[in-house]
Design an enzyme around this catalytic site. Structure first.
Site, PDB file in Angstrom:
ATOM      1  N   ASN A  10       2.213   7.156  -5.678  1.00  0.00           N
ATOM      2  CA  ASN A  10       1.652   7.240  -4.323  1.00  0.00           C
ATOM      3  C   ASN A  10       2.836   7.110  -3.363  1.00  0.00           C
ATOM      4  OD1 ASN A  10       0.389   6.897  -1.889  1.00  0.00           O
ATOM      5  ND2 ASN A  10      -0.507   4.894  -2.375  1.00  0.00           N
ATOM      6  N   LYS A  12       2.896   7.478  -0.208  1.00  0.00           N
ATOM      7  CA  LYS A  12       2.560   6.960   1.134  1.00  0.00           C
ATOM      8  C   LYS A  12       3.268   7.800   2.195  1.00  0.00           C
ATOM      9  CE  LYS A  12       1.750   2.528  -1.005  1.00  0.00           C
ATOM     10  NZ  LYS A  12       1.680   1.095  -0.901  1.00  0.00           N
ATOM     11  N   HIS A  94      -7.707   3.857  -0.445  1.00  0.00           N
ATOM     12  CA  HIS A  94      -6.561   2.945  -0.570  1.00  0.00           C
ATOM     13  C   HIS A  94      -6.705   1.818   0.457  1.00  0.00           C
ATOM     14  CE1 HIS A  94      -2.527   1.315  -0.504  1.00  0.00           C
ATOM     15  NE2 HIS A  94      -2.339   1.902  -1.670  1.00  0.00           N
ATOM     16  N   GLU A  96      -4.693   0.422   2.332  1.00  0.00           N
ATOM     17  CA  GLU A  96      -4.012   0.656   3.614  1.00  0.00           C
ATOM     18  C   GLU A  96      -4.874   1.508   4.539  1.00  0.00           C
ATOM     19  OE1 GLU A  96      -0.342   2.056   1.925  1.00  0.00           O
ATOM     20  OE2 GLU A  96       0.131   0.011   1.271  1.00  0.00           O
ATOM     21  N   GLU A 165      -6.220  -2.391  -7.266  1.00  0.00           N
ATOM     22  CA  GLU A 165      -4.985  -2.756  -6.572  1.00  0.00           C
ATOM     23  C   GLU A 165      -5.219  -3.999  -5.715  1.00  0.00           C
ATOM     24  OE1 GLU A 165      -2.194   0.866  -6.068  1.00  0.00           O
ATOM     25  OE2 GLU A 165      -3.577   0.843  -4.395  1.00  0.00           O
ATOM     26  N   GLY A 171       3.359  -3.863  -2.751  1.00  0.00           N
ATOM     27  CA  GLY A 171       4.644  -3.910  -2.046  1.00  0.00           C
ATOM     28  C   GLY A 171       5.236  -5.298  -1.906  1.00  0.00           C
ATOM     29  N   SER A 210       2.898  -3.401  -7.124  1.00  0.00           N
ATOM     30  CA  SER A 210       4.200  -3.889  -7.623  1.00  0.00           C
ATOM     31  C   SER A 210       4.465  -3.562  -9.097  1.00  0.00           C
ATOM     32  CB  SER A 210       4.352  -5.386  -7.353  1.00  0.00           C
ATOM     33  OG  SER A 210       4.382  -5.626  -5.953  1.00  0.00           O
TER      34      SER A 210
END
Ligand code: PGA
Length: 249
Positions: A10, A12, A94, A96, A165, A171, A210
């Site tokens: 991904n 991003k 996702h 985000e 996730e 991250g 991660s």
């Protein structure tokens, strides 16, 4: 049942045509490992066309889509546009996007259904916050999120995957323990079987957050972990390929 692992990158909001050589290197390695692991890259919408031209046959995906087929939606793209640009898969839900674009479960479900209806493969993301994990309600929260975002039709088989996730692991370099990942994936498998019957066994459940070359083998050895959704470590072939290789062995 054996499910071939899927390792999806991904990217991003990273990547321009200057990065096509990384994509070529990843696609070359995926070709060598064909039949042992499935590999895909979800790149920014602006890069899909050039990426899919650069690596014919290698799965390039988008990171979101609008749930409608067309219309007055400035800045959005729909499933047919992803296909037209050369994408064969798409990520939906996702964290985000759930956070920054206030996407609710119902909306994520509509996106997943639209993608599947159009023939795209779909990776549906779910995951708990730090607060939910600390309060001991991660499994409950994520199970509920999955139930509410699961597409009602077309989701069985290798064209549909779920990515677990944990938001606090994305991250950050932090990951849940092996036991926590195992517990969550087995709970999600139960939800998939409750929703789709025996067909729920064929849906891949990826872990994301991660994932790195140093922890990939340990994560892939966990029951019901059928691959990974990889952010930061998917941007360079030199980081991503050891993860892909760990999934192939
Ligand atoms: P990360 O991101 O691998 O950089 O933690 C994963 C993701 O958000 O899909």
């Amino acid at each position: 049942m054996t499910r071939r692992k899927l390792v999806a990158g991904n990217w991003k909001m990273h990547g321009t045509s200057a990065d096509l050589d990384e994509i070529r290197a990843i696609a070359d390695a995926a070709e060598r490992l064909k039949g042992r692991v499935d590999v895909a890259l979800c790149v920014p919408a602006t890069l899909i066309h050039r990426a899919s031209d650069a690596v014919p046959g290698f799965p390039i995906g988008g990171q979101d889509l609008h749930h409608q087929e067309k219309g007055a939606h400035t800045g959005d793209i729909c499933a047919a546009m992803l296909h037209d640009a050369g994408a064969s898969l798409v990520i939906v839900g996702h964290s985000e996007r759930r956070d920054a674009h206030r996407e609710e479960d119902e909306h994520v479900r509509a996106k997943a259904e639209s993608g599947l209806r159009s023939g795209l493969s779909v990776i549906l993301c779910v995951g708990e916050s730090d607060a939910d994990r600390s309060a001991g309600r991660a499994v409950e929260v994520v199970s509920r999120q999955l139930d509410a975002s699961l597409p009602r039709e077309g989701a069985a088989g290798s064209n549909f995957s779920v990515a677990y996730e944990p938001i606090w692991a994305i991250g950050t370099g932090k990951i849940p323990s092996t036991a926590e990942i195992a517990e969550m994936h087995s709970a999600l498998r139960e939800r998939l079987i409750a929703a789709y019957g025996a067909e729920g066994q064929s849906v891949r459940i990826l872990y994301g957050g991660s994932v790195k070359p140093s922890n990939a083998s340990e994560i892939f050895a966990i029951d019901d972990v059928d691959g990974a959704l990889v952010g930061g470590a998917s941007l360079k072939a030199s980081d991503f390929l050891p993860i892909v290789e760990a999934a192939a062995t």
